[in-house]
Scaffold this motif. Sequence first.
Motif, PDB file in Angstrom:
ATOM      1  N   ALA A  92       0.835  -1.204   0.000  1.00 54.43           N
ATOM      2  CA  ALA A  92       0.000   0.000   0.000  1.00 54.43           C
ATOM      3  C   ALA A  92       0.863   1.244   0.000  1.00 54.43           C
ATOM      4  CB  ALA A  92      -0.916  -0.007   1.216  1.00 54.43           C
ATOM      5  N   GLN A  93       0.416   2.236  -0.747  1.00 54.75           N
ATOM      6  CA  GLN A  93       1.109   3.518  -0.740  1.00 54.75           C
ATOM      7  C   GLN A  93       0.568   4.419   0.359  1.00 54.75           C
ATOM      8  OE1 GLN A  93       0.170   4.345  -4.707  1.00 54.75           O
ATOM      9  NE2 GLN A  93       1.875   3.194  -5.557  1.00 54.75           N
ATOM     10  N   SER A  94      -0.672   4.173   0.737  1.00 49.15           N
ATOM     11  CA  SER A  94      -1.259   4.979   1.799  1.00 49.15           C
ATOM     12  C   SER A  94      -2.334   4.187   2.517  1.00 49.15           C
ATOM     13  CB  SER A  94      -1.874   6.254   1.213  1.00 49.15           C
ATOM     14  OG  SER A  94      -2.979   5.914   0.402  1.00 49.15           O
ATOM     15  N   SER A  95      -2.659   4.630   3.698  1.00 44.79           N
ATOM     16  CA  SER A  95      -3.765   4.000   4.425  1.00 44.79           C
ATOM     17  C   SER A  95      -4.612   5.084   5.063  1.00 44.79           C
ATOM     18  CB  SER A  95      -3.233   3.049   5.494  1.00 44.79           C
ATOM     19  OG  SER A  95      -2.433   3.760   6.410  1.00 44.79           O
ATOM     20  N   ASP A  96      -5.858   4.788   5.221  1.00 44.09           N
ATOM     21  CA  ASP A  96      -6.802   5.774   5.721  1.00 44.09           C
ATOM     22  C   ASP A  96      -7.707   5.093   6.740  1.00 44.09           C
ATOM     23  OD1 ASP A  96      -8.215   8.064   6.027  1.00 44.09           O
ATOM     24  OD2 ASP A  96      -9.430   7.797   4.219  1.00 44.09           O
ATOM     25  N   LEU A  97      -7.632   5.582   7.969  1.00 49.18           N
ATOM     26  CA  LEU A  97      -8.435   4.989   9.040  1.00 49.18           C
ATOM     27  C   LEU A  97      -9.403   6.031   9.572  1.00 49.18           C
ATOM     28  CD1 LEU A  97      -9.176   2.906  11.183  1.00 49.18           C
ATOM     29  CD2 LEU A  97      -7.109   3.560  12.436  1.00 49.18           C
ATOM     30  N   THR A  98     -10.673   5.715   9.518  1.00 48.09           N
ATOM     31  CA  THR A  98     -11.691   6.659   9.967  1.00 48.09           C
ATOM     32  C   THR A  98     -12.667   5.985  10.917  1.00 48.09           C
ATOM     33  OG1 THR A  98     -11.544   7.860   7.881  1.00 48.09           O
ATOM     34  CG2 THR A  98     -13.486   8.246   9.220  1.00 48.09           C
ATOM     35  N   PHE A  99     -12.858   6.610  12.049  1.00 46.22           N
ATOM     36  CA  PHE A  99     -13.827   6.115  13.020  1.00 46.22           C
ATOM     37  C   PHE A  99     -15.116   6.906  12.888  1.00 46.22           C
ATOM     38  CE2 PHE A  99      -9.632   5.337  14.805  1.00 46.22           C
ATOM     39  CZ  PHE A  99      -9.722   4.025  15.217  1.00 46.22           C
ATOM     40  N   LYS A 100     -16.210   6.257  13.274  1.00 46.17           N
ATOM     41  CA  LYS A 100     -17.472   6.984  13.341  1.00 46.17           C
ATOM     42  C   LYS A 100     -18.117   6.762  14.699  1.00 46.17           C
ATOM     43  CE  LYS A 100     -18.773   7.503   8.554  1.00 46.17           C
ATOM     44  NZ  LYS A 100     -19.669   7.064   7.481  1.00 46.17           N
ATOM     45  N   GLY A 101     -18.735   7.804  15.190  1.00 43.37           N
ATOM     46  CA  GLY A 101     -19.393   7.707  16.481  1.00 43.37           C
ATOM     47  C   GLY A 101     -19.978   9.049  16.843  1.00 43.37           C
TER      48      GLY A 101
END
Lengths: 129, 129
Positions: free
Chosen positions: B108-117
């Motif tokens: 992977a060249q990038s990673s994106d982690l997003t939480f919701k709440g």
Amino acid sequence: MNFSKQRELILHALTQNPIHPTADKLYELIRPFMPTISLATVYRNLNQLVDNGIIRKISGLDGSVHYDHCVEKHYHFICTCCNKVYDVPYDVAQDLEQKLKSLTGLEAQSSDLTFKGICSVCQKSKKGD
Amino acid sequence: MNFSKQRELILHALTQNPIHPTADKLYELIRPFMPTISLATVYRNLNQLVDNGIIRKISGLDGSVHYDHCVEKHYHFICTCCNKVYDVPYDVAQDLEQKLKSLTGLEAQSSDLTFKGICSVCQKSKKGD
DNA sequence: ACTGATAATAATAATTATTATCAATTTTAT
DNA sequence: ATAAAATTGATAATAATTATTATTATCAGT
């Protein structure tokens, strides 16, 4: 949520085509079986299914939203070359919500981890050129 | 990339307003300082800045794409109630690309982690009702 | 089987978000 | 200063999604 043939078809198409399709792609997939179905119905049902936790949204690709029938925890890898969405097993990163809470106090209901890169298929075909 | 006043202003507005705005919101923020700027210019520049790694895209919120001036590694928490985007420190999850590679072989060249709440502000205001 | 209440539908219009086009202007390197 | 390249504003075009509206399907209760 009541039963409806359209919703059945949408869910079935999602399950039988684990390609993480868009609403529009699903519409295409379903029309041969029910030519009268409306695109708006596809959108409406997808939203309902997401709201009820039966399917998941995948955003991050440019433009449209993709859908995932699999509720089991896992992540995604999007190939920036062919735009395909691959599944990534959960053990790449576990208990993220818990770590978030202990470090920041924020309580997340869900987490979404998406990688971007070039998949092996595209890497090979590029070398072949 | 050449210099342009418009691009300066866009970047400055992004840096001074760490609210993870959309293209449209940035347009609003900038117009008081340069009423003649075009929305197309905002979009064009945001894309260029993303391509050059100067800013980042955040997708996942319904509808439009949000932008982040901060290039340092970090993640996001989106409040499903007020739609605000909060920053989450990198130490919540580290070296995800490396773990991905060792477990799946994918690069992977990038990673994106997003939480919701629901953020603490909204949780309080809900209790107060 | 029939009915009323409700939910779902098809078709389409409307809205929102983003990108493309293009002549005019600005920036940069000479 | 000047030519080439990049950028701009204005607007048209496209894409993605949501809202509207008249009609139809579902289902619990007669």
